[in-house]
Design a protein around this motif. Structure first.
Motif, PDB file in Angstrom:
ATOM      1  N   ARG A  53       0.879  -1.299   0.041  1.00  0.00           N
ATOM      2  CA  ARG A  53       0.141  -0.018  -0.072  1.00  0.00           C
ATOM      3  C   ARG A  53       1.001   1.174  -0.052  1.00  0.00           C
ATOM      4  O   ARG A  53       0.573   2.240  -0.769  1.00  0.00           O
ATOM      5  CB  ARG A  53      -1.010   0.079   1.249  1.00  0.00           C
ATOM      6  CG  ARG A  53      -1.896   1.043   1.273  1.00  0.00           C
ATOM      7  CD  ARG A  53      -2.879   0.929   2.344  1.00  0.00           C
ATOM      8  NE  ARG A  53      -3.532  -0.073   2.416  1.00  0.00           N
ATOM      9  CZ  ARG A  53      -3.620  -1.248   3.103  1.00  0.00           C
ATOM     10  NH1 ARG A  53      -2.557  -1.160   4.353  1.00  0.00           N
ATOM     11  NH2 ARG A  53      -4.278  -2.264   3.224  1.00  0.00           N
TER      12      ARG A  53
ATOM     13  N   VAL B 179       2.879   1.685  -3.164  1.00  0.00           N
ATOM     14  CA  VAL B 179       2.138   1.894  -4.563  1.00  0.00           C
ATOM     15  C   VAL B 179       1.736   3.222  -4.460  1.00  0.00           C
ATOM     16  O   VAL B 179       1.715   4.187  -5.555  1.00  0.00           O
ATOM     17  CB  VAL B 179       0.815   1.167  -4.572  1.00  0.00           C
ATOM     18  CG1 VAL B 179      -0.170   1.502  -5.322  1.00  0.00           C
ATOM     19  CG2 VAL B 179       1.234  -0.223  -5.123  1.00  0.00           C
ATOM     20  N   GLN B 180       1.292   4.084  -3.230  1.00  0.00           N
ATOM     21  CA  GLN B 180       0.963   5.229  -3.250  1.00  0.00           C
ATOM     22  C   GLN B 180       2.467   6.149  -3.648  1.00  0.00           C
ATOM     23  O   GLN B 180       2.265   7.110  -4.400  1.00  0.00           O
ATOM     24  CB  GLN B 180       0.793   5.769  -1.731  1.00  0.00           C
ATOM     25  CG  GLN B 180      -0.553   5.247  -1.323  1.00  0.00           C
ATOM     26  CD  GLN B 180      -1.667   6.340  -1.870  1.00  0.00           C
ATOM     27  OE1 GLN B 180      -2.147   6.315  -2.899  1.00  0.00           O
ATOM     28  NE2 GLN B 180      -2.367   6.938  -0.947  1.00  0.00           N
TER      29      GLN B 180
ATOM     30  N   GLN C 194      -5.232   0.057  -4.553  1.00  0.00           N
ATOM     31  CA  GLN C 194      -4.739   0.275  -3.324  1.00  0.00           C
ATOM     32  C   GLN C 194      -4.286  -0.961  -2.636  1.00  0.00           C
ATOM     33  O   GLN C 194      -3.403  -0.857  -1.825  1.00  0.00           O
ATOM     34  CB  GLN C 194      -5.389   1.319  -2.468  1.00  0.00           C
ATOM     35  CG  GLN C 194      -5.812   2.562  -3.266  1.00  0.00           C
ATOM     36  CD  GLN C 194      -4.337   3.310  -3.231  1.00  0.00           C
ATOM     37  OE1 GLN C 194      -3.593   3.403  -2.151  1.00  0.00           O
ATOM     38  NE2 GLN C 194      -3.923   3.964  -4.352  1.00  0.00           N
ATOM     39  N   GLY C 195      -5.071  -1.953  -2.569  1.00  0.00           N
ATOM     40  CA  GLY C 195      -4.871  -3.114  -1.991  1.00  0.00           C
ATOM     41  C   GLY C 195      -4.154  -4.317  -2.789  1.00  0.00           C
ATOM     42  O   GLY C 195      -4.687  -4.338  -4.042  1.00  0.00           O
TER      43      GLY C 195
ATOM     44  N   LYS D 161       2.698   6.005  -7.456  1.00  0.00           N
ATOM     45  CA  LYS D 161       1.815   6.810  -8.119  1.00  0.00           C
ATOM     46  C   LYS D 161       2.135   8.388  -8.172  1.00  0.00           C
ATOM     47  O   LYS D 161       2.025   8.830  -9.067  1.00  0.00           O
ATOM     48  CB  LYS D 161       0.315   6.648  -7.443  1.00  0.00           C
ATOM     49  CG  LYS D 161      -0.387   5.305  -8.038  1.00  0.00           C
ATOM     50  CD  LYS D 161      -1.780   5.187  -7.361  1.00  0.00           C
ATOM     51  CE  LYS D 161      -2.506   4.132  -7.876  1.00  0.00           C
ATOM     52  NZ  LYS D 161      -3.770   4.003  -7.582  1.00  0.00           N
TER      53      LYS D 161
END
Length: 396
Positions: A243, A246-247, A265-266, A250
C-alpha cells in the motif's frame, strides 16, 4: 490449526478477557461456558459492533460489516464447538468486495510495469514492489502464497516459479503446488531485485531462503519478537508495504507527467483483477476466440497416486541426463563452435529439460543429477542456471 488461525484465536481470547473484566458482563455470562459462548457470544458481537472492547482506544467510528467481524464470529463458533455448547455468535453477510480496476487499466498494467522495470530502480522498496507486481500479474498469487516463495522456488533461468496454493477456508495441510511461467518483465524485475536482496541479507546469521525480505529492522517488541532487515517478509508487512509503495509510485509517476497508472490500493484487489482477466480469457476461449493460454506449466498434486508422480519425475530426470549427453556430443561434433546450430539446439533442449527436472524435484536434486550426467559447474549456464540465482542458493 494454521499459524494464522492460531493468531485469530489469541485475538478473540483477548477480546473475551476484556469483556469479562466488566462486572456486568461477568455476572451475567461468566458462570459457565454455555452462558459465555451462547448468549455471551451474542452480547460480545454486539459490543464489538459498537466499537467497544478494543485493545487500543481509537477515535474512529466502527465500520459496517467487516472481515474482522466475520472472523471473530467464526472463532467464537469454534470455541463453542470445542466446548460442546450451542454458539450465540452472530452471522454476518459477506461484505461486498472492493472494486478491482477497469478493463483498460488491466491492459495497460504490463506496459506500465515494463517501463518501471526498464528503469532498474536501486531503491529496495521499489525493486521488491516490481517483483510482487510481476508475480501477481503472472500467477494471481495471494499475499500468503507470495510470502512462502523461496529462492529454491525460482527456476534455474528464473522463467518459472513454484506457488504453493493455500486458498482460504481449506484446513488440509496438503496443498497443490503449481509451477507458473514468469513473463520476461517479471524475470527482469527478479534480476534487478536479487543483488539488492543479497545486500539486505548480508548481516543475517545462518541461511536466508526467502525471496521477499524485510527492508528495515524493527527494534520494538511485539508478539513475533523483534526482527532485522533481510528476514522473511510476513503477510502483514507485505500488505502494508504494498500500500505504501504503490502510493509512492503513483505520486512519482504523476510528477513525471505520466498518466494511466491505475494500480489498486490493496494487493487483494490486484489479485482479483488478475483473476477477472483470466476469466475473460477462459470465456473467450470457450467462445472460439484465439487468446493467450494462462495456465500453470506443471501441477504437483499430493492427492494423485504416488506411483504416477514418481513415473513422471523419473521421465523428467532421464530426459535431462540424455540432454547433457547430447549437448556434449553436439559440442564435440562442432569442434567447439558454440554458435553452431546443432549446439544451440542441444543447449535449448538441455535448458528445457533441466527446468522440468527442477519443477518436479528441486535445485539440490537437479544439480546433483546434472553433475552425475557429466555436466561441469562451468557449464551450468548452458543448462539455464542464472548466476545470481546460484549465488543466492549458495547463501541460503
Amino acid at each position: 490449526m494454521t499459524e494464522s488461525v492460531a493468531g485469530h484465536v489469541r485475538w478473540v481470547e483477548g477480546t473475551l478477557r476484556r469483556a469479562l473484566e466488566r462486572e456486568d458482563f461477568r455476572n451475567r455470562y461468566g458462570k459457565s461456558m454455555r452462558d459465555l459462548l451462547g448468549p455471551g457470544a451474542t452480547a460480545l458481537c454486539e459490543m464489538t459492533d459498537n466499537g467497544e472492547l478494543r485493545a487500543k482506544e481509537l477515535k474512529t467510528p466502527p465500520k459496517g460489516v467487516t472481515a474482522s467481524q466475520r472472523r471473530r464470529a467464526s472463532i467464537l463458533r469454534r470455541f463453542a464447538a470445542a466446548a460442546g455448547v450451542p454458539s450465540g455468535a452472530l452471522s454476518y453477510p459477506k461484505p461486498t468486495p472492493k472494486p478491482t480496476m477497469p478493463g483498460w487499466a488491466r491492459s495497460e498494467l504490463h506496459n506500465r510495469l515494463q517501463d518501471e522495470v526498464d528503469r532498474k530502480p536501486s531503491a529496495p522498496g521499489r525493486a521488491r514492489l516490481l517483483v510482487v507486481l510481476g508475480v501477481v500479474l503472472d500467477t494471481a498469487a495471494r499475499s500468503g502464497e507470495l510470502c512462502t516463495i523461496g529462492i529454491v522456488d525460482l527456476a534455474p533461468d528464473l522463467s518459472w516459479v513454484k506457488i504453493i496454493r493455500n486458498p482460504q477456508a481449506i484446513g488440509s495441510p496438503l496443498h497443490i503446488t503449481e509451477v507458473w511461467p514468469l513473463s520476461p518483465i517479471t524475470q527482469a524485475a527478479l534480476v534487478n531485485w536479487l543483488p539488492i536482496r543479497g545486500r539486505l541479507i548480508e548481516d543475517l546469521e545462518g541461511g536466508a531462503s526467502a525471496l521477499l525480505v524485510v527492508l528495515h529492522g524493527n527494534r520494538a517488541f511485539h508478539r513475533a519478537g523483534a526482527y532485522k532487515k533481510g528476514m522473511p517478509l510476513k503477510v502483514r508487512g507485505l500488505i502494508d508495504s504494498y500500500r505504501a509503495h504503490v502510493q509512492e509510485l503513483k505520486a512519482e509517476v504523476t510528477n513525471r507527467g505520466e498518466s494511466g497508472w491505475e494500480l489498486p490500493q490493496g494487493l487483494e484487489q490486484l489479485r482479483r483483477g488478475v483473476e477477472e482477466r483470466r476469466s475473460t480469457y477462459d470465456s473467450d476461449r470457450r467462445a472460439g476466440a484465439r487468446t493467450a493460454q494462462w495456465d500453470p506449466a506443471v501441477v504437483l498434486n499430493p492427492l494423485l497416486p504416488e506411483e504416477e508422480e514418481k513415473k513422471k519425475t523419473a521421465t523428467a530426470f532421464a530426459k535431462a541426463a540424455q540432454a547433457v549427453t547430447a549437448f556434449h556430443q553436439a559440442r564435440e561434433a562442432a569442434g567447439g563452435d558454440e554458435t553452431d546450430p546443432q549446439v544451440l539446439k542441444a543447449r535449448r533442449t538441455l535448458r528445457e529439460t533441466t527446468r522440468l527436472a527442477w519443477a518436479r524435484s528441486g535445485h539440490a536434486t537437479t544439480l546433483k543429477l546434472l553433475r552425475q550426467a557429466g555436466l561441469s559447474d562451468d557449464d551450468l549456464a548452458a543448462a539455464g542456471y542464472n548466476e545470481l540465482l546460484l549465488d543466492a542458493l549458495e547463501r541460503s
